[in-house]
Design a protein around this motif. Structure first.
Motif, PDB file in Angstrom:
ATOM      1  N   SER A 154       0.802  -1.239   0.000  1.00  8.17           N
ATOM      2  CA  SER A 154       0.000   0.000   0.000  1.00  8.17           C
ATOM      3  C   SER A 154       0.830   1.282   0.000  1.00  8.17           C
ATOM      4  O   SER A 154       0.333   2.335   0.347  1.00  8.17           O
ATOM      5  CB  SER A 154      -1.051   0.009   1.118  1.00  8.17           C
ATOM      6  OG  SER A 154      -0.465   0.148   2.368  1.00  8.17           O
ATOM      7  N   ASN A 155       2.083   1.202  -0.410  1.00  7.18           N
ATOM      8  CA  ASN A 155       2.879   2.423  -0.586  1.00  7.18           C
ATOM      9  C   ASN A 155       2.259   3.326  -1.655  1.00  7.18           C
ATOM     10  O   ASN A 155       2.242   4.548  -1.511  1.00  7.18           O
ATOM     11  CB  ASN A 155       4.306   2.072  -1.026  1.00  7.18           C
ATOM     12  CG  ASN A 155       5.204   1.785   0.154  1.00  7.18           C
ATOM     13  OD1 ASN A 155       4.745   1.753   1.282  1.00  7.18           O
ATOM     14  ND2 ASN A 155       6.471   1.567  -0.120  1.00  7.18           N
ATOM     15  N   SER A 212      -0.842   3.641  -2.502  1.00  6.03           N
ATOM     16  CA  SER A 212      -2.046   4.336  -2.062  1.00  6.03           C
ATOM     17  C   SER A 212      -1.699   5.440  -1.065  1.00  6.03           C
ATOM     18  O   SER A 212      -2.405   6.444  -0.978  1.00  6.03           O
ATOM     19  CB  SER A 212      -3.034   3.332  -1.494  1.00  6.03           C
ATOM     20  OG  SER A 212      -3.150   3.455  -0.125  1.00  6.03           O
ATOM     21  N   LEU A 213      -0.594   5.278  -0.313  1.00  3.51           N
ATOM     22  CA  LEU A 213      -0.198   6.329   0.631  1.00  3.51           C
ATOM     23  C   LEU A 213       0.196   7.614  -0.085  1.00  3.51           C
ATOM     24  O   LEU A 213      -0.127   8.703   0.368  1.00  3.51           O
ATOM     25  CB  LEU A 213       0.983   5.853   1.488  1.00  3.51           C
ATOM     26  CG  LEU A 213       0.676   4.996   2.702  1.00  3.51           C
ATOM     27  CD1 LEU A 213       1.976   4.503   3.320  1.00  3.51           C
ATOM     28  CD2 LEU A 213      -0.104   5.766   3.730  1.00  3.51           C
TER      29      LEU A 213
END
Lengths: 271, 75
Positions: B56-57, B59-60
């Motif tokens: 989820s990098n 999406s961050l």
């Protein structure tokens, strides 16, 4: 492509979601340029509000600048302030509704230029609110003119040969200035260019909102950000430019972490 | 050994093709599509779906919150 879709079908199920759009954000598409840091900061604020379950109790004050339409994107109560006057409006909201969570969201043209007086005095009074300061070094909305926070030598629309300190003055470190004031409880500088930095900024904004709950004074979170359109670079190049050129001058980290000065610790001539 | 598999779903109409997720991806899963969406941007998509670990990098760092990340543990 078909067999890949088949394999992915087992993964793409609602119960496997680890990260998705925050429910506090509205479905409106943001008007920001591709790669703008504002979107990430909006998302962080929305996630913090969601995690603390304070959507009904939060009042934001939108500034003038690119983020003037912040009220369209985060689904909470908002007030729109005149240019630079968000801390003054935040003061009023905070005093009339002391149980609400009040935050202002301002850029560097708003907070550090036209609104310096309001900012300084709101922090000096120790108003119980969060101030989010997005520092991208220029006036982004009006076409990339020089702001007080522009770096020395930085080329902008109004400084085509680079900012010259003899002519234009020094870049303003307003966060360090505000950390000196007795009303500030938490003053920090963060950034959002990498996943790790996003996590740290989220922690800082969460802490700022927790301070509001404890009524500890003003929490001030500066986010050093990019304006890739104004800087005339790609989003990736502007992140690298920020890392190389802005971080040495605007170092990342907490500047003050405590609580506002107790009135009993100061001399009182009326006693 | 349990293996972690991930998947990324990009809302291709919301994506503005800023490339930040591609830079943030540690496994080179994402890439910008050669096709464009309704706004004319080269949207992000999973070029190598097998390598996704669901960290989820992407999406961050996504400014437009158009990335949903899924993750499963397979035995």
């Amino acid at each position: 492509m078909a067999e890949i879709t088949e394999a992915l079908k087992n993964i793409i199920k609602p119960e496997n979601i680890v990260s998705q759009k925050s429910s506090v954000l509205t479905n409106q598409t943001m008007h920001y340029c591709p790669g703008c840091s504002h979107g990430v900061i909006h998302k962080i604020i929305a996630e913090v509000i969601n995690e603390m379950e304070i959507q009904e109790d939060t009042i934001g004050v939108a500034p003038v600048g690119c983020s003037v339409f912040a009220y369209n994107y985060i689904d909470i109560d908002w007030q729109e302030a005149a240019h630079g006057r968000a801390p003054a409006l935040g003061t009023a909201i905070n005093r009339l509704n002391p149980d609400k969570f009040v935050f202002t969201y301002q850029g560097d043209g708003d907070l550090a230029a036209i609104g310096t007086a309001e900012t300084l005095h709101a922090v000096n009074r120790g108003e119980n609110m969060v101030m989010v300061f997005v520092n991208n070094g220029i006036y982004g909305m009006t076409g990339g003119q020089m702001a007080p926070t522009t770096m020395q030598g930085q080329v902008t629309a109004t400084t085509p040969y680079g900012r010259n300190i003899d002519l234009h003055g020094y870049p303003l470190k307003i966060t360090e200035m505000l950390a000196q004031l007795p009303g500030a409880c938490y003053v920090t500088r963060q950034s959002v260019e990498t996943p790790a930095a996003v996590r740290k900024t989220k922690k800082a904004i969460r802490k700022a909102f927790e301070n509001t709950k404890k009524k500890q004074g003003t929490s001030f979170v500066e986010v050093v950000s990019t304006c890739n359109s104004g800087w005339k670079m790609s989003p990736e190049a502007s992140n690298n430019w920020m890392r190389d050129n802005m971080f040495p001058f605007y170092p990342i980290g907490d500047i003050k972490d405590g609580e506002k000065v107790n009135a009993n610790d100061l001399p009182n001539v009326g006693k | 050994m349990a293996k972690i598999k991930g998947a990324v779903v990009v809302d291709s109409e919301e994506c503005k093709g800023c490339n930040l997720c591609v830079v943030a991806c540690p496994t080179q899963t994402l890439s910008l599509n050669r096709n464009v969406n309704g706004k004319g941007y080269n949207f992000s998509y999973m070029e190598n779906p097998d390598s996704c670990i669901g960290c989820s990098n992407c999406s961050l760092v996504c400014p437009d919150s158009c990335i949903t990340v899924y993750r499963v543990k397979t035995a």
